[in-house]
Design a protein around this motif. Structure first.
Motif, PDB file in Angstrom:
ATOM      1  N   UNK A   7       1.159  -1.546   0.152  1.00 58.93           N
ATOM      2  CA  UNK A   7       0.072  -0.164  -0.322  1.00 58.93           C
ATOM      3  C   UNK A   7       0.563   1.291  -0.132  1.00 58.93           C
ATOM      4  N   UNK A   8       1.673   1.502   1.402  1.00 58.39           N
ATOM      5  CA  UNK A   8       1.967   2.667   1.387  1.00 58.39           C
ATOM      6  C   UNK A   8       3.533   2.664   1.108  1.00 58.39           C
ATOM      7  N   UNK A   9       3.559   1.832   1.357  1.00 60.30           N
ATOM      8  CA  UNK A   9       4.720   1.347   0.020  1.00 60.30           C
ATOM      9  C   UNK A   9       4.934   0.963  -0.881  1.00 60.30           C
ATOM     10  N   UNK A  10       5.509   1.679  -1.638  1.00 63.85           N
ATOM     11  CA  UNK A  10       5.070   1.384  -3.084  1.00 63.85           C
ATOM     12  C   UNK A  10       5.857   0.875  -3.985  1.00 63.85           C
ATOM     13  N   UNK A  11       6.716   1.470  -3.339  1.00 62.55           N
ATOM     14  CA  UNK A  11       8.735   0.390  -3.959  1.00 62.55           C
ATOM     15  C   UNK A  11       8.108  -1.081  -3.716  1.00 62.55           C
ATOM     16  N   UNK A  12       6.888  -1.622  -2.654  1.00 58.43           N
ATOM     17  CA  UNK A  12       7.393  -3.270  -2.819  1.00 58.43           C
ATOM     18  C   UNK A  12       6.282  -3.769  -3.721  1.00 58.43           C
ATOM     19  N   UNK A  13       5.868  -2.935  -5.124  1.00 62.49           N
ATOM     20  CA  UNK A  13       4.571  -3.079  -5.422  1.00 62.49           C
ATOM     21  C   UNK A  13       5.283  -4.358  -6.612  1.00 62.49           C
ATOM     22  N   UNK A  14       3.939  -5.259  -7.071  1.00 59.89           N
ATOM     23  CA  UNK A  14       4.467  -6.474  -7.376  1.00 59.89           C
ATOM     24  C   UNK A  14       3.983  -6.729  -9.341  1.00 59.89           C
ATOM     25  N   UNK A  15       2.812  -5.942  -9.402  1.00 59.34           N
ATOM     26  CA  UNK A  15       2.403  -5.733 -10.693  1.00 59.34           C
ATOM     27  C   UNK A  15       3.661  -5.255 -11.736  1.00 59.34           C
TER      28      UNK A  15
ATOM     29  N   UNK B  70      14.369  -4.619  -9.276  1.00 55.81           N
ATOM     30  CA  UNK B  70      15.920  -4.404  -8.295  1.00 55.81           C
ATOM     31  C   UNK B  70      15.319  -3.022  -7.855  1.00 55.81           C
ATOM     32  N   UNK B  71      15.044  -1.954  -9.398  1.00 59.35           N
ATOM     33  CA  UNK B  71      14.780  -0.281  -8.956  1.00 59.35           C
ATOM     34  C   UNK B  71      13.823   0.111  -8.117  1.00 59.35           C
ATOM     35  N   UNK B  72      13.485  -0.619  -7.555  1.00 60.09           N
ATOM     36  CA  UNK B  72      12.452  -0.243  -6.192  1.00 60.09           C
ATOM     37  C   UNK B  72      11.509   0.731  -6.602  1.00 60.09           C
ATOM     38  N   UNK B  73      11.499   2.137  -6.347  1.00 56.45           N
ATOM     39  CA  UNK B  73      10.159   3.550  -6.775  1.00 56.45           C
ATOM     40  C   UNK B  73      11.042   3.548  -8.330  1.00 56.45           C
ATOM     41  N   UNK B  74      12.313   3.427  -8.300  1.00 61.15           N
ATOM     42  CA  UNK B  74      12.677   4.503  -9.671  1.00 61.15           C
ATOM     43  C   UNK B  74      12.169   3.179 -11.116  1.00 61.15           C
ATOM     44  N   UNK B  75      11.722   1.966 -10.820  1.00 61.73           N
ATOM     45  CA  UNK B  75      11.292   1.093 -11.266  1.00 61.73           C
ATOM     46  C   UNK B  75       9.865   1.159 -11.791  1.00 61.73           C
ATOM     47  N   UNK B  76       8.688   2.043 -11.330  1.00 60.55           N
ATOM     48  CA  UNK B  76       7.467   1.983 -11.392  1.00 60.55           C
ATOM     49  C   UNK B  76       6.795   2.700 -12.715  1.00 60.55           C
ATOM     50  N   UNK B  77       6.656   2.314 -13.467  1.00 57.24           N
ATOM     51  CA  UNK B  77       5.953   3.526 -14.230  1.00 57.24           C
ATOM     52  C   UNK B  77       4.400   3.324 -14.286  1.00 57.24           C
ATOM     53  N   UNK B  78       3.258   4.080 -15.110  1.00 56.48           N
ATOM     54  CA  UNK B  78       2.313   3.887 -15.212  1.00 56.48           C
ATOM     55  C   UNK B  78       1.900   3.704 -17.336  1.00 56.48           C
ATOM     56  N   UNK B  79       0.979   3.024 -16.915  1.00 57.04           N
ATOM     57  CA  UNK B  79       0.450   2.345 -18.028  1.00 57.04           C
ATOM     58  C   UNK B  79      -0.787   2.614 -18.096  1.00 57.04           C
ATOM     59  N   UNK B  80      -1.597   3.079 -19.081  1.00 61.63           N
ATOM     60  CA  UNK B  80      -2.801   3.053 -19.177  1.00 61.63           C
ATOM     61  C   UNK B  80      -3.706   2.035 -19.729  1.00 61.63           C
ATOM     62  N   UNK B  81      -4.223   1.302 -19.337  1.00 66.17           N
ATOM     63  CA  UNK B  81      -5.143   0.431 -19.968  1.00 66.17           C
ATOM     64  C   UNK B  81      -6.591   0.561 -20.331  1.00 66.17           C
ATOM     65  N   UNK B  82      -7.137  -0.104 -21.152  1.00 68.73           N
ATOM     66  CA  UNK B  82      -8.135   0.112 -22.122  1.00 68.73           C
ATOM     67  C   UNK B  82      -9.058  -1.064 -21.093  1.00 68.73           C
ATOM     68  N   UNK B  83     -10.449  -1.002 -20.471  1.00 63.18           N
ATOM     69  CA  UNK B  83     -11.066  -2.339 -19.820  1.00 63.18           C
ATOM     70  C   UNK B  83     -11.829  -3.292 -20.525  1.00 63.18           C
TER      71      UNK B  83
END
Length: 381
Positions: free
Chosen positions: A132-140, A176-189
């Motif tokens: 949640x608050x620990x965004x750097x741990x996201x697994x998606x 391995x990049x933690x928060x620096x490896x996070x990106x935004x993707x636009x998904x059509x449902x």
């Protein structure tokens, strides 16, 4: 006050009229049904309120104080229904900001502009079952493939999740990049592999649609990776998430106002021992305490919005606004319940809904503890 201008007064006046005539009469029904109101949502879009934060040339309202006006939008809607307000505020801020900031013409034509008109519903998916608050741990995970990316993972607590036409998804391209490896993707449902795991039932904000989402090899074209080439798109979008804390504070101010107003009317009408209960000193002191908490919450929230309009660093102020407004207005709702006595427990009076809904700003967008951590870091601790 500096943030009280002709523009903001006119904005609030017209919006408040719509809230009183259209939203407030349906608030109880929406709370009981737990359904997202497409009808009212489209009305808000047709009236231009979803474009409050954006310039006229981009299809928005072109206001001089966009952040202050959007804060007013959140407050006024929450005065009638925090649940409805939560969905609208998601649409007009985070769900569309990334498209405005980094979307190409195809994205803006097919998603951003229809979203501002209320024709399409947007969402922003970041929280996961174990992050949640620990965004750097996201697994998606987003994996590069020919012509785009494949997304795999699960999201939870996504506002507008079951009704969304498009969702901005935060995913990692390199864990391995933690928060620096996070990106935004636009998904059509409508994309193959996307599904709604389940609609999440809550004890508060019933008509705010909240969902668990599943992504199984969901293909995202390269142009829908929302990145301007300047590092992690998530880190670039962090400012928008920071501003959202002000809007969450405004939701708290709105429901606090509703509870205060309802309580004030009730204690002037309710008779005990031959006189209105508002004539008893204990009740008077409680009502005054409610006003003091509400005013301090409102002042700090709008001060933070003003700083945002001035392009100032609001990291500390936004977190403080959320702490002060959320906690103060939750207490206001508790005290309103006390003033109602036994009738406060009855569903025929809205004070029980105000109290339930006042917990949403305390958790949504980051808990009070997380906000205190942010402020502590700003203090150099």
């Amino acid at each position: 006050m500096i943030f009280d201008t002709e523009e903001t007064r006119e904005y609030r006046h017209h919006l408040a009229r719509w809230v009183d005539e259209r939203l407030k009469p349906k608030a109880e029904e929406l709370d009981h049904s737990g359904e997202f109101s497409f009808e009212l949502f489209r009305e808000i879009g047709e009236l231009g309120y979803l474009g409050t934060m954006y310039p006229e040339e981009a299809g928005g309202s072109g206001l001089q104080q966009p952040y202050t006006c959007f804060t007013i939008l959140c407050e006024e809607l929450a005065r009638a229904s925090v649940g409805f307000a939560a969905g609208v505020c998601m649409q007009g801020s985070t769900a569309t900001h990334t498209l405005y900031a980094w979307g190409d013409e195809e994205v803006k034509t097919n998603y951003f502009l229809p979203a501002l008109r209320g024709e399409k519903v947007g969402a922003f998916a970041i929280t996961e079952p174990n992050a949640g608050s620990d965004a750097a741990s996201l697994r998606t995970k987003a994996t590069k493939t020919d012509g785009g990316w494949l997304l795999n993972g699960t999201k939870v607590f996504t506002t507008n999740g079951t009704v969304a036409d498009f969702i901005t998804v935060v995913a990692t391209t390199d864990p391995t990049l933690k928060a620096k490896g996070l990106e935004l993707f636009l998904v059509d449902t409508k994309t193959k592999g996307f599904s709604v795991g389940r609609k999440l039932e809550k004890f508060a904000v019933h008509c705010s649609d909240t969902a668990e989402l599943v992504f199984e090899n969901v293909f995202v074209p390269e142009n829908r990776r929302l990145n301007n080439g300047a590092g992690s798109s998530f880190l670039n979008a962090y400012q928008a998430l920071t501003v959202d804390r002000i809007f969450t504070a405004a939701l708290a101010v709105g429901v606090g106002r509703a509870a205060y107003d309802a309580s004030l009317q009730y204690i002037q009408e309710r008779q005990q021992f031959g006189k209105p209960v508002g004539q008893f000193q204990a009740v008077q002191f409680r009502q005054v305490e409610m006003l003091a908490k509400l005013e301090s919450a409102s002042l700090y929230t709008y001060q933070a919005a003003l700083l945002a309009d001035q392009s100032k660093d609001i990291t500390r102020e936004a977190a403080l606004a959320k702490i002060i407004a959320a906690e103060n207005c939750n207490e206001v709702c508790h005290m309103a319940m006390q003033n109602y006595g036994g009738w406060g427990l009855m569903n025929e009076f809205p004070v029980q809904r105000f109290l339930r809904d006042s917990y949403f700003p305390m958790v949504g967008g980051g808990t009070g503890d997380i906000m205190r951590m942010i402020v502590a870091r700003q203090m150099g601790l």
